[in-house]
Enzyme design. Structure first.
Site, PDB file in Angstrom:
ATOM      1  N   CYS A  77       0.858  -1.175   0.000  1.00 49.00           N
ATOM      2  CA  CYS A  77       0.000   0.000   0.000  1.00 49.00           C
ATOM      3  C   CYS A  77       0.899   1.231   0.000  1.00 49.00           C
ATOM      4  O   CYS A  77       2.103   1.131   0.192  1.00 49.00           O
ATOM      5  CB  CYS A  77      -0.862   0.027   1.240  1.00 49.00           C
ATOM      6  SG  CYS A  77      -1.751  -1.492   1.527  1.00 49.00           S
ATOM      7  N   ARG A 122       2.263   0.879  -6.381  1.00 53.06           N
ATOM      8  CA  ARG A 122       2.520  -0.008  -5.243  1.00 53.06           C
ATOM      9  C   ARG A 122       1.330  -0.899  -4.896  1.00 53.06           C
ATOM     10  O   ARG A 122       1.488  -1.905  -4.226  1.00 53.06           O
ATOM     11  CB  ARG A 122       2.868   0.831  -4.011  1.00 53.06           C
ATOM     12  CG  ARG A 122       4.150   1.582  -4.153  1.00 53.06           C
ATOM     13  CD  ARG A 122       4.362   2.454  -2.947  1.00 53.06           C
ATOM     14  NE  ARG A 122       4.583   1.669  -1.748  1.00 53.06           N
ATOM     15  CZ  ARG A 122       5.786   1.350  -1.302  1.00 53.06           C
ATOM     16  NH1 ARG A 122       6.846   1.757  -1.922  1.00 53.06           N
ATOM     17  NH2 ARG A 122       5.929   0.636  -0.216  1.00 53.06           N
ATOM     18  N   TRP A 148      -3.687  -2.066  -1.165  1.00 54.77           N
ATOM     19  CA  TRP A 148      -3.610  -3.393  -1.770  1.00 54.77           C
ATOM     20  C   TRP A 148      -4.077  -4.331  -0.671  1.00 54.77           C
ATOM     21  O   TRP A 148      -3.402  -4.514   0.337  1.00 54.77           O
ATOM     22  CB  TRP A 148      -2.173  -3.677  -2.182  1.00 54.77           C
ATOM     23  CG  TRP A 148      -1.983  -4.940  -2.953  1.00 54.77           C
ATOM     24  CD1 TRP A 148      -2.055  -5.089  -4.312  1.00 54.77           C
ATOM     25  CD2 TRP A 148      -1.648  -6.233  -2.434  1.00 54.77           C
ATOM     26  NE1 TRP A 148      -1.792  -6.396  -4.660  1.00 54.77           N
ATOM     27  CE2 TRP A 148      -1.544  -7.116  -3.536  1.00 54.77           C
ATOM     28  CE3 TRP A 148      -1.431  -6.749  -1.153  1.00 54.77           C
ATOM     29  CZ2 TRP A 148      -1.234  -8.472  -3.393  1.00 54.77           C
ATOM     30  CZ3 TRP A 148      -1.124  -8.104  -1.015  1.00 54.77           C
ATOM     31  CH2 TRP A 148      -1.026  -8.939  -2.129  1.00 54.77           C
ATOM     32  N   ASN A 195       0.144   0.916   6.554  1.00 57.18           N
ATOM     33  CA  ASN A 195       0.723  -0.128   5.696  1.00 57.18           C
ATOM     34  C   ASN A 195       1.215  -1.222   6.616  1.00 57.18           C
ATOM     35  O   ASN A 195       1.817  -0.920   7.647  1.00 57.18           O
ATOM     36  CB  ASN A 195       1.962   0.374   4.940  1.00 57.18           C
ATOM     37  CG  ASN A 195       1.602   1.274   3.795  1.00 57.18           C
ATOM     38  OD1 ASN A 195       0.438   1.480   3.487  1.00 57.18           O
ATOM     39  ND2 ASN A 195       2.618   1.832   3.162  1.00 57.18           N
ATOM     40  N   GLY A 196       1.022  -2.478   6.201  1.00 58.95           N
ATOM     41  CA  GLY A 196       1.531  -3.590   7.008  1.00 58.95           C
ATOM     42  C   GLY A 196       0.403  -4.454   7.507  1.00 58.95           C
ATOM     43  O   GLY A 196      -0.726  -4.379   6.999  1.00 58.95           O
ATOM     44  N   GLU A 228      12.182 -16.104 -16.236  1.00 62.99           N
ATOM     45  CA  GLU A 228      11.894 -14.671 -16.215  1.00 62.99           C
ATOM     46  C   GLU A 228      10.982 -14.286 -17.380  1.00 62.99           C
ATOM     47  O   GLU A 228      10.048 -13.491 -17.225  1.00 62.99           O
ATOM     48  CB  GLU A 228      13.214 -13.876 -16.234  1.00 62.99           C
ATOM     49  CG  GLU A 228      13.088 -12.369 -16.220  1.00 62.99           C
ATOM     50  CD  GLU A 228      12.313 -11.798 -15.037  1.00 62.99           C
ATOM     51  OE1 GLU A 228      12.004 -12.516 -14.082  1.00 62.99           O
ATOM     52  OE2 GLU A 228      11.985 -10.596 -15.103  1.00 62.99           O
ATOM     53  N   LYS A 282       7.328 -12.610 -16.808  1.00 61.92           N
ATOM     54  CA  LYS A 282       6.927 -11.306 -17.381  1.00 61.92           C
ATOM     55  C   LYS A 282       5.598 -11.462 -18.116  1.00 61.92           C
ATOM     56  O   LYS A 282       4.702 -10.636 -17.988  1.00 61.92           O
ATOM     57  CB  LYS A 282       7.979 -10.760 -18.360  1.00 61.92           C
ATOM     58  CG  LYS A 282       9.242 -10.223 -17.767  1.00 61.92           C
ATOM     59  CD  LYS A 282       9.082  -8.917 -17.009  1.00 61.92           C
ATOM     60  CE  LYS A 282       8.780  -9.110 -15.567  1.00 61.92           C
ATOM     61  NZ  LYS A 282       9.807  -9.302 -14.628  1.00 61.92           N
ATOM     62  N   GLU A 326       2.631 -12.016 -15.683  1.00 63.82           N
ATOM     63  CA  GLU A 326       2.328 -10.838 -14.873  1.00 63.82           C
ATOM     64  C   GLU A 326       1.486  -9.806 -15.598  1.00 63.82           C
ATOM     65  O   GLU A 326       0.581  -9.228 -15.022  1.00 63.82           O
ATOM     66  CB  GLU A 326       3.635 -10.127 -14.475  1.00 63.82           C
ATOM     67  CG  GLU A 326       4.353 -10.703 -13.328  1.00 63.82           C
ATOM     68  CD  GLU A 326       5.587  -9.867 -13.004  1.00 63.82           C
ATOM     69  OE1 GLU A 326       6.461  -9.747 -13.872  1.00 63.82           O
ATOM     70  OE2 GLU A 326       5.660  -9.334 -11.904  1.00 63.82           O
ATOM     71  N   HIS A 383       9.977 -35.219 -19.388  1.00 58.46           N
ATOM     72  CA  HIS A 383       9.641 -35.918 -18.146  1.00 58.46           C
ATOM     73  C   HIS A 383       8.257 -35.519 -17.643  1.00 58.46           C
ATOM     74  O   HIS A 383       7.994 -35.582 -16.446  1.00 58.46           O
ATOM     75  CB  HIS A 383      10.715 -35.629 -17.083  1.00 58.46           C
ATOM     76  CG  HIS A 383      12.060 -36.144 -17.475  1.00 58.46           C
ATOM     77  ND1 HIS A 383      12.375 -37.479 -17.477  1.00 58.46           N
ATOM     78  CD2 HIS A 383      13.160 -35.503 -17.946  1.00 58.46           C
ATOM     79  CE1 HIS A 383      13.617 -37.643 -17.900  1.00 58.46           C
ATOM     80  NE2 HIS A 383      14.119 -36.452 -18.206  1.00 58.46           N
ATOM     81  N   LYS A 429       4.031  -3.488  -6.305  1.00 56.74           N
ATOM     82  CA  LYS A 429       5.450  -3.347  -6.635  1.00 56.74           C
ATOM     83  C   LYS A 429       6.354  -3.840  -5.513  1.00 56.74           C
ATOM     84  O   LYS A 429       7.343  -4.496  -5.759  1.00 56.74           O
ATOM     85  CB  LYS A 429       5.745  -1.876  -6.956  1.00 56.74           C
ATOM     86  CG  LYS A 429       7.185  -1.611  -7.380  1.00 56.74           C
ATOM     87  CD  LYS A 429       7.474  -2.144  -8.761  1.00 56.74           C
ATOM     88  CE  LYS A 429       8.903  -1.950  -9.173  1.00 56.74           C
ATOM     89  NZ  LYS A 429       9.292  -2.880 -10.238  1.00 56.74           N
TER      90      LYS A 429
END
Ligand code: F6R
Length: 614
Positions: A2, A27, A77, A103-104, A487, A491, A494, A510, A609
């Site tokens: 947040c 964020r 968030w 926040n938290g 990666e 990307k 996301e 496999h 973020k």
């Protein structure tokens, strides 16, 4: 995660709060709100969804709200309670005189809530934060002092928090505090700003004070007082913020992600600057404070990180093992904690994090620190909580990264790992000088090669268009580019929400090969080197199952055209450095696919973020 903003001074607070929240929007963003003091009353304005919804509400009452010169704001968030207007911050107490943004996570909020309900508090939201508003109100009722009320409240709170509080009865005052969540105060002329991160305030001031855990700051338009949780006065350490507001502009690009992908050649130059001066000079990494004799004797390294930083760490493992002959374990930070982790003073523990605020990685490095390991932090934020845990701090200098999807910070982390591996190899004398010189030369010319990829994007755009309708994607590679496959897949997931997975190419047969058919694109990362022929064979196996084949390669072999439906070519590069080049077209591919699908590239759904909760 947040974002928090606060302002106290003589300007309309609402403008600064909304501007600050806009710059923190990356964020987290499922709801937002502000609290201002107008006509001696605390007023709350909140909205679910994008920040624009809050701006629309504020605009309807703008003349009235703009009278206020004090306020706090929040962009959320969700952790506790669904994203809706009631759960949006600021939160208040029964009488509405207190407003709190947070926040938290308050870990003991259930116990606190039960206690407060017994005292007559009525809870409206499902959040943990609302307990803080009631707690502060209840303490204020007893002591009549806002700073003291916040101090007594935080003594009862367990968990992580950055808090900003205002009270209707305490004119022109903001009280702010933190524990395990970032918070800083920006200092202006007879005005102060509070923020959870620099982008919220950098356009107003470069003078700031970072709060440490358990510090409480009390702000009025012309005073700032700092105490600790035991009520001792503290010295204020004022710093100069090394950021430029320009970092928050898209500079003509449609999205921050595209701008940041294009910044990568300069990021490489920045990271190398002053550290790699010439190919026949040793790498200069003054930041590594680990004694050279100890470094020579190291027989184990552990690297902890999350997400994209974890992928950079996997490349780091490969090069450190190759250059230095030291065993390197890489683990997601969230798996490293809450088990019997074997580490000691003979182990070097490296934490990698763009933000330096990722809760899992902070917990992991603190755990290792307690066991006596030397902690080396690789971060883009030397001002972060993680940086404060470092025995050796290697800043990666990528500049502020705004897009949620990390691109340039990944590049900077990779280059930092190359420098670190060369530095350690030079100290240990573990590898032939010629091999190191070859790599140093390749590092110096890397920016030009990336520039070449960036100036020939048409092929990648065409490929993105061709495959944008796919529901699933597989990325395969071996060796040092296996992390590149991970990666590339991350990307794509996301920002386009397409199901994408990176596999070691040899693992395909496999199990995963069962998924392949004519609807499945398989992207093979075929960079010249030891495993080139092996990946080619694995690609043949996929082609034989009718998969749609894409090659990402530095080879000009015309035979590839028979095997692959599409080919993305990059300049030739030595195998060891190839992850730093091969990732660029994959970032672009993900970007253009998301663009074709009309997705919100810079602010993908459900993501934040910096992930400040475990
Ligand atoms: C991916 C991404 C995330 C982060 C992860 C760790 O594009 O941004 O996967 O890499 O949340 O964040 P930091 O590096 O800040 O610790």
């Amino acid at each position: 995660m947040c974002g928090i903003v606060g302002y106290i001074g003589s300007k309309p607070a609402v403008d600064i709060l909304l501007e600050g929240l806009t710059n923190l929007e990356y964020r987290g963003y499922d709801s937002a709100g502000i609290a201002v003091e107008v006509d001696n009353k605390v007023e709350l304005y909140k909205a679910e969804g994008k920040l624009q919804n809050l701006k629309d509400i504020v605009n309807k009452n703008y003349t009235h709200i703009a009278k206020s010169t004090i306020g706090i704001g929040h962009i959320r968030w969700a952790t506790h309670g669904v994203p809706n207007t009631v759960n949006a911050h600021p939160h208040s107490c029964n009488c509405g005189r207190v407003a709190v943004v947070h926040n938290g996570i308050i870990e003991n909020y259930k116990e606190l809530k039960a206690k407060l309900e017994k005292q007559g508090c009525t809870f409206r939201s499902q959040t943990d934060t609302e307990t803080v508003a009631h707690l502060v109100a209840s303490e204020y009722a007893k002591c009549g002092d806002l700073t003291e009320a916040v101090r007594l409240a935080t003594k009862q709170i367990e968990g992580a928090y950055a808090l900003c509080v205002i009270h209707q009865d305490v004119k022109d005052t903001i009280v702010a505090t933190r524990r395990n969540a970032p918070l800083l105060v920006g200092i202006g002329e007879k005005e102060y700003y509070v923020a959870s991160d620099v982008p919220a305030i950098i356009q107003y001031t470069k003078k700031a004070m970072y709060l440490d855990d358990n510090q409480i700051v009390t702000l009025t338009p012309d005073s700032m007082k700092l105490i600790d949780i035991e009520n001792n006065s503290l010295e204020q350490k004022i710093e100069h913020l090394p950021w430029e507001p320009i970092a928050l502009s898209k500079m003509g690009y449609k999205h921050f992600m595209l701008k940041e992908i294009h910044e990568q050649p300069d990021v490489v130059r920045n990271v190398l600057s002053g550290k790699l001066r010439a190919i026949d000079e040793p790498v200069c990494l003054k930041e590594v404070t680990l004694d050279r004799e100890k470094l020579k004797k190291l027989n184990r390294i552990q690297i902890v990180a999350c997400g994209t930083s974890l992928h950079a760490a996997l490349v780091g493992k490969y090069i450190i093992e190759d250059f230095c002959g030291i065993a390197v374990d890489v683990e997601p930070s969230s798996e490293y904690i809450y088990r019997r982790t074997i580490t000691d003073e003979n182990t070097l523990v490296i934490g990698v994090s763009q933000s330096g605020e990722t809760a899992d990685t902070i917990t992991a490095v603190r755990l290792a620190k307690k066991k006596g390991s030397h902690i080396l932090i690789v971060t883009n934020r030397p001002d972060s909580t993680m940086a404060r845990e470092a025995d050796s701090l290697v800043p990666v200098n990528a500049g502020i990264e705004v897009s949620v999807a990390a691109t340039k910070s990944y590049m900077a982390q990779l280059i930092s790992f190359y420098l670190l591996a060369i530095y350690m190899a030079e100290v240990k004398e573990s590898i032939a000088k010629e091999k190191l010189e070859e790599l140093k030369h390749e590092l110096i010319i890397l920016p030009q090669k990336i520039e070449k990829v960036l100036s020939h994007k048409e092929n990648i755009q065409a490929c993105a268009k061709k495959f944008s309708g796919s529901k699933d994607f597989v990325f395969i590679a071996r060796g040092i580019n296996y992390p590149t496959a991970l990666e590339g897949a991350l990307k794509l997931k996301e920002i386009s929400y397409i199901n994408a997975t990176g596999y070691p190419a040899g693992e395909l047969k496999h199990g995963p090969i069962a998924m392949l058919d004519e609807s499945m694109p398989v992207l093979s990362i075929l960079m010249s080197g030891k495993v080139y022929e092996k990946i080619l064979s694995n690609s043949e196996e996929a082609k034989a199952r009718n998969a749609r084949m894409i090659a990402l390669t530095d080879s000009t072999d015309p035979k590839l055209n028979e095997l692959f439906d599409s080919t993305i070519r990059v300049p030739e590069i030595c195998e060891l450095l190839s992850p730093a080049l091969a990732v660029v077209p994959l970032q672009l591919l993900a970007y253009y696919i998301a663009e074709f699908l009309g997705k919100d590239v810079d602010q993908p759904r459900n993501l934040a973020k910096s992930v400040t909760v475990e």
